[in-house]
Write a protein that holds these residues in place. Structure first.
Motif, short mmCIF file in Angstrom:
data_model
loop_
_atom_site.label_atom_id
_atom_site.label_comp_id
_atom_site.label_asym_id
_atom_site.label_seq_id
_atom_site.Cartn_x
_atom_site.Cartn_y
_atom_site.Cartn_z
N LEU A 195 5.37 -5.72 0.35
CA LEU A 195 4.54 -5.57 1.54
C LEU A 195 5.36 -4.95 2.67
O LEU A 195 6.47 -5.40 2.94
N LEU A 196 4.78 -3.94 3.30
CA LEU A 196 5.42 -3.32 4.46
C LEU A 196 4.51 -3.52 5.65
O LEU A 196 3.33 -3.17 5.60
N LEU A 197 5.04 -4.10 6.73
CA LEU A 197 4.24 -4.34 7.93
C LEU A 197 4.88 -3.64 9.11
O LEU A 197 6.08 -3.81 9.36
N ILE A 198 4.09 -2.81 9.79
CA ILE A 198 4.63 -2.03 10.90
C ILE A 198 3.78 -2.32 12.13
O ILE A 198 2.56 -2.12 12.11
N GLY A 199 4.43 -2.78 13.21
CA GLY A 199 3.67 -3.09 14.42
C GLY A 199 4.40 -2.64 15.67
O GLY A 199 5.64 -2.61 15.70
N THR A 200 3.64 -2.28 16.69
CA THR A 200 4.24 -2.05 18.00
C THR A 200 3.58 -3.01 18.99
O THR A 200 2.39 -3.34 18.85
N GLY A 221 7.09 -10.84 -3.80
CA GLY A 221 7.59 -9.49 -3.56
C GLY A 221 8.30 -9.40 -2.22
O GLY A 221 8.30 -10.35 -1.42
N GLU A 222 8.93 -8.27 -1.99
CA GLU A 222 9.62 -8.07 -0.72
C GLU A 222 8.60 -7.96 0.41
O GLU A 222 7.54 -7.36 0.23
N ILE A 223 8.92 -8.54 1.55
CA ILE A 223 8.06 -8.45 2.74
C ILE A 223 8.92 -7.89 3.87
O ILE A 223 9.87 -8.54 4.31
N ARG A 224 8.63 -6.67 4.29
CA ARG A 224 9.46 -6.04 5.33
C ARG A 224 8.63 -5.81 6.59
O ARG A 224 7.61 -5.12 6.56
N LEU A 225 9.08 -6.41 7.68
CA LEU A 225 8.40 -6.24 8.98
C LEU A 225 9.24 -5.38 9.91
O LEU A 225 10.41 -5.70 10.17
N TYR A 226 8.65 -4.30 10.41
CA TYR A 226 9.29 -3.47 11.42
C TYR A 226 8.50 -3.64 12.71
O TYR A 226 7.31 -3.33 12.76
N HIS A 227 9.17 -4.18 13.74
CA HIS A 227 8.47 -4.36 15.01
C HIS A 227 9.08 -3.43 16.05
O HIS A 227 10.28 -3.48 16.31
N GLY A 228 8.27 -2.57 16.62
CA GLY A 228 8.74 -1.60 17.59
C GLY A 228 8.39 -2.00 19.01
O GLY A 228 7.30 -2.49 19.30
#
Lengths: 319, 120
Positions: A195-200, A221-228
């Motif tokens: 899972l890829l999670l992208i938020g601003t 599974g891998e859970i990757r959060l990118y917070h901008g």
């Protein structure tokens, strides 16, 4: 004769008549196009009754999980109560806490619904100031983990709604909200999927709910959060997310700061640059994007071109 | 055996739709016609088109196709753009290992929509 219940009316349906044809015969102005279960123009939601599997074939799993179906290919055995996809009811809720998050211009609001509310982590509600003024806010809470609803609200300079929320909302107030809607949510059944999670900004709120929902459902599974964020203060859940990453080895939190003042433990630059430098190929990944409309639009395109399936990209633009 | 069954039915459509839509969006000749559309909704429409072109179950009406593309015709949609879409369709099927003979049949079905799409 089986019935279709729509808008409080029971419509008689012939055995060989589709739900769509039944609605049209009754004079309902229902939208449709292909009449063969592919274009999804006619999609509606079942409130009660059994939806045949065929009427959900090809729908995004997040829609099927919420009982959405295609009336043009729906021939139910029994009665079926249905509603338009966007129809949601209102309910009262009590404000149980109001606090500043991250020391910046973000407010955390907790609400206790005064009548039962079914929702999924990642969905949003509409919050009313009065009859004329309301805004949508995503839920950061998870039904199985939290007793209350939790919202993150960023102050909009000169904003009527947020001005009221920041200056006047207090614990103990009773407010009006709607039932939850939206399809940016975790669907169990593929525990190994990455899972890829992208938020601003406060686009983090629904992602926080989705991540905790996935971990609660033992996602492997891998859970990757990118917070901008532009500023370090905008990384308003930094401590909680670092702690979550400590507890769950498959969860990775990557804060990205686009302004000049970049903390040592955050990435410098725009969030999408960070994501696609790390993950040039997204085949098989499920992707969630929430926040600034331009980021969501551009990120959706990039994720699709990087190999994610359109059916597994979930976007929620904050406008 | 019908064309749709020979291609592999709904599973084939599902396999093709992402590849086809990616090609279309990355094709400079036609990508501008997709600016500003909701990508998820558009993907569902691409799926309906592929199902029809593969000879699958559909209730294709030329009238719907005309209405759906009229605003694009006004922006200059013409035969060269239609050709580009058919080209992307053939390249998608080629990538999925479909024989030239079947690709020809799919292209022929797609061809039947040309006048409706272009509002002729």
């Amino acid at each position: 004769m089986p019935k279709v219940i729509y808008g409080g009316q029971a419509l008689e349906r012939e055995e060989d008549q589709s739900v769509l044809d039944c609605l049209l015969a009754a004079g309902v102005d229902a939208p449709y196009s292909c009449r063969s279960g592919t274009c999804q123009t006619c999609m509606m939601r079942a409130v009660s009754g059994e939806v045949p599997e065929r009427a959900q074939a090809g729908l995004k799993d997040v829609y099927a999980a919420q009982n959405y179906f295609l009336p043009c290919v729906c021939y139910p055995e029994g009665d079926l109560e249905i509603t338009d996809p966007g129809d949601v009811g209102k309910l009262p809720a009590e404000v149980t806490s109001v606090e500043s998050l991250g020391g910046g211009d973000i407010l955390g609001i907790r609400l206790k619904p005064l009548t039962p509310l079914d929702y999924r982590a990642g969905q949003f509600i509409r919050f009313f100031k009065d009859e004329h003024l309301a805004r949508n806010y995503s839920l950061a809470s998870v039904p199985a983990l939290d007793d209350e609803l939790s919202l993150h609200v960023r102050k909009v300079p000169g904003g009527l709604m947020t001005g009221w929320l920041f200056d006047h909302l207090k614990t103990g107030d009773t407010v009006t909200i709607t039932e939850a809607a939206g399809d940016c949510l975790y669907v169990s059944g593929k525990p190994e999927q990455n899972l890829l999670l992208i938020g601003t900004g406060t686009g983090l709120a629904p992602l926080y709910g989705i991540i905790r929902d996935a971990l609660y459902n033992s996602h492997r599974g891998e859970i990757r959060l990118y917070h901008g964020s532009v500023t370090p203060e905008g990384l308003y859940l930094d401590a909680a997310l670092r702690e979550l990453a400590q507890q769950h080895p498959n969860f990775h939190y990557i804060p990205c700061v686009s302004g000049d003042n970049v903390p040592a433990n955050a990435r410098s630059g725009m969030v999408l640059d960070g994501v696609f430098a790390d993950l040039p190929k997204l085949n098989g990944w499920r992707v969630f994007l929430c926040g600034h409309p331009e980021m969501v639009k551009s990120g959706t395109r990039k994720a699709f071109f990087a190999g994610a399936s359109m059916n597994e990209i979930h976007a929620d633009a904050f406008t | 055996m019908s064309l749709y069954d020979q291609l592999g039915g709904e599973a084939a459509v599902n396999a093709a739709v992402d590849i086809f839509y990616r090609k279309v969006l990355q094709d400079d000749r036609i990508s501008r016609f997709f600016d500003g559309v909701d990508m998820a909704k558009q993907a569902a429409k691409q799926k309906a088109f592929l199902t029809m072109a593969f000879g699958g179950p559909n209730n294709y009406t030329g009238e719907d196709m005309r209405r759906g593309h009229a605003h694009l015709v006004a922006q200059g949609l013409n035969d060269s753009h239609f050709d580009a879409v058919v080209e992307n369709l053939a390249a998608t099927l080629k990538e999925l290992g479909v024989s030239d003979e079947l690709i020809g049949q799919v292209a022929a079905v797609a061809e039947t929509t040309r006048n409706d799409v272009l509002g002729k």
